[in-house]
Design an enzyme around this catalytic site. Structure first.
Site: not given
Ligand code: BES
Ligand code: MN
Ligand code: ZN
Length: 498
Positions: A275, A349
């Site tokens: 990230k 997931r």
């Molecule tokens: N933990 C994150 C989602 C999240 C984002 C929670 C903001 C709280 C606040 C999750 O694991 C994630 O990174 N999801 C990705 C999925 C994508 C790679 C398909 C996302 O939402 O960008």
């Molecule tokens: Mn994630």
């Protein structure tokens, strides 16, 4: 947790540092409600309200010198907003006003709350809101700072309903609910160097100690033996190994059997699909679903609900270490379905899939999963509203409970055409779909592991962790979904299959 008591006596004689009363807008000013304030004082406050800039709108909290006829030295006016046509206020308006006052009065020792609460339900709402608003997190503060940042120490809620059995029960329920929400907030606010999967498993054992909740911990060896490929793959980039924790409350002759699954990524760096640095610190909250599931099960036991509840906490740390999974790795989820990992940041997931397989195999009437699953849910619904997906029945049950709990949920669909994007080129499934509708494709991925069981998927990515205070919520961890899922469990006690 503040000390919470209730009284049917007159609040104007309350021995407290501050007395909280309600205000609401009326033509030309505000009306003061909730306590039998001396007539002269009430009239003076109402007269001066416009000049003092007091509107009676929600979230407005103003402190005034109380003056004669009131024992507490400070009078606190908290806005309730417009009443309903019948002159009453909704439970959520009461919760929010009591919570805003308690939050604003942080650092005060004893607070008396006199809001319009003439029945048990209203008393429960005021007590719940006040207790929720009195939360403060000071684990890491040292010296005088720790004192400054503590919440209200003692809350006394005044209501004529406090002397009846129903009122007492409502107050006791509010205490159990607030305890659960506070425990979730504590876990979520804990720094991820202190709360890693094994530490979380220990916290689960500690929370269940002395209750009828049974905790079973699968460590990394047990996970390998059981082929929990999702948890192992996500956890393999971290020095802190994953855990799957099962927490079970099994009353005799339950009216329904409910399974809960919580996402417990104790820190989500994204893994190799790392990230951006900005905002990454908020990813200590990526275990908010698992924390909510843990304390919902404990609260169900404390409330003595006649519903069997088993929670699965999917605990892993998603890190980009030398042994981390790579984009293009293929793994097998518990039960054998294979997944091509195209983005290691879509880890939630994968860990949830393992547990959903076990949860469904247990034969529950309903499965609810709670997860900070997608940024796309935040884009769709903002920071305060959680998404609910799943079967029509499961969604409906959660939405109905959300109306009562006051936690905002909104439904999102599973459009059939999105499923095709998840079909693997190499394996059975890919772990990401197309970017548009990201919250939906994450849910559709999970659906592959739920089968025919009635199911609700709660994506709390936005409201699990707050960037600003509002009502009874401070900044940081919120405890989102505990109150709604508990409400679902209470509803199931009387209507197990509808
Ligand atoms: N933990 C994150 C989602 C999240 C984002 C929670 C903001 C709280 C606040 C999750 O694991 C994630 O990174 N999801 C990705 C999925 C994508 C790679 C398909 C996302 O939402 O960008
Ligand atoms: Mn994630
Ligand atoms: Zn995540």
């Amino acid at each position: 947790m503040p000390e919470l008591t209730c009284s049917a006596k007159s609040p104007i004689a309350a021995k407290a540092d501050a007395l909280v009363v309600g205000t609401h807008p009326v033509p030309g000013g505000v009306a003061v409600v909730g306590a039998d304030l001396p007539r002269a004082l009430a009239a003076r406050v109402a007269d001066l309200a416009p000049a003092l800039g007091i509107s009676g709108e929600p979230d407005e909290v103003r402190r005034l010198p109380a003056g004669s006829g009131v024992k507490a030295p400070v009078l606190v006016l908290v806005g309730l907003g417009e009443p309903n046509p019948d002159g009453r206020f909704t439970s959520e308006a009461l919760r929010r006003a009591a919570g805003a006052a308690a939050r604003e009065l942080a650092g005060t020792d004893a607070v008396a709350i006199a809001l319009p609460a003439d029945d048990a339900a209203a008393l429960g709402a005021v007590a719940e809101g006040a207790a929720l608003g009195a939360y403060a997190y000071s684990r890491y503060r040292t010296g005088p700072d720790a004192e400054h940042r503590r919440g209200v120490r003692a809350l006394e809620v005044f209501s004529p309903a406090a002397k009846g059995a129903a009122g007492k029960a409502a107050a006791a329920r509010a205490t159990i609910i607030a305890d659960a929400v506070h425990a979730v907030r504590d876990l979520v606010n804990t720094a991820p160097n202190d709360l890693y999967p094994a530490a979380f498993a220990d916290a689960a054992k500690a929370a269940a100690k002395g209750t009828g909740v049974k905790v079973t911990v699968l460590d990394e060896k047990a996970l390998a033996a059981g082929s929990y490929g999702g948890l192992l793959a996500v956890g393999q980039g971290s020095a802190r190994t994953p855990r799957l924790v099962k927490v079970a409350y099994a009353p005799t002759r339950p009216a329904a059997k409910i399974a809960l699954v919580g996402k417990g990524i104790t820190f989500d760096s994204g893994g190799i699909s790392i990230k951006p640095a900005k905002g990454m610190e908020a990813m200590k909250s990526d275990m908010a679903g698992a924390a909510a599931v843990l304390h919902t099960v404990v609260a169900a036991e404390r409330l003595g609900l006649p519903v069997a509840v088993t929670g699965w906490l999917c605990l892993a740390e998603n890190m980009p270490g030398g042994s981390a999974q790579r984009p293009s790795d293929v793994i097998a989820i518990r039960g054998g379905k294979t997944v091509e990992v195209l983005n290691t940041d879509a880890e939630g997931r994968m860990v949830m899939a393992d547990a959903l397989v076990d949860a469904v195999a247990d034969g529950p009437d309903l499965v609810m999963d709670v997860a900070t699953l997608t940024g796309a849910a935040v884009v769709a619904l903002g920071k305060r509203t959680a998404a609910v997906m799943g079967t029509e029945l499961g969604r409906g049950i959660v939405l109905e409970a959300s109306e009562v709990s006051g936690e905002p949920f909104w439904p999102l669909p599973f459009p059939a055409e999105l499923r095709a994007d998840l079909t693997g080129r190499v394996a059975d499934l890919r772990n990401i779909g197309d970017r548009p509708g990201g919250a939906l494709s994450a849910g559709i991925f999970l659906a592959e592991f739920v089968g025919e069981t009635e199911w609700a998927h709660l994506d709390i990515a936005g409201p699990g962790f707050a960037s600003a205070p509002l009502g009874y919520m401070g900044k940081g961890a919120t405890g989102m979904s505990v109150r709604t899922v508990l409400q679902v469990l209470e509803d199931r006690a009387t209507a197990p299959t509808t």
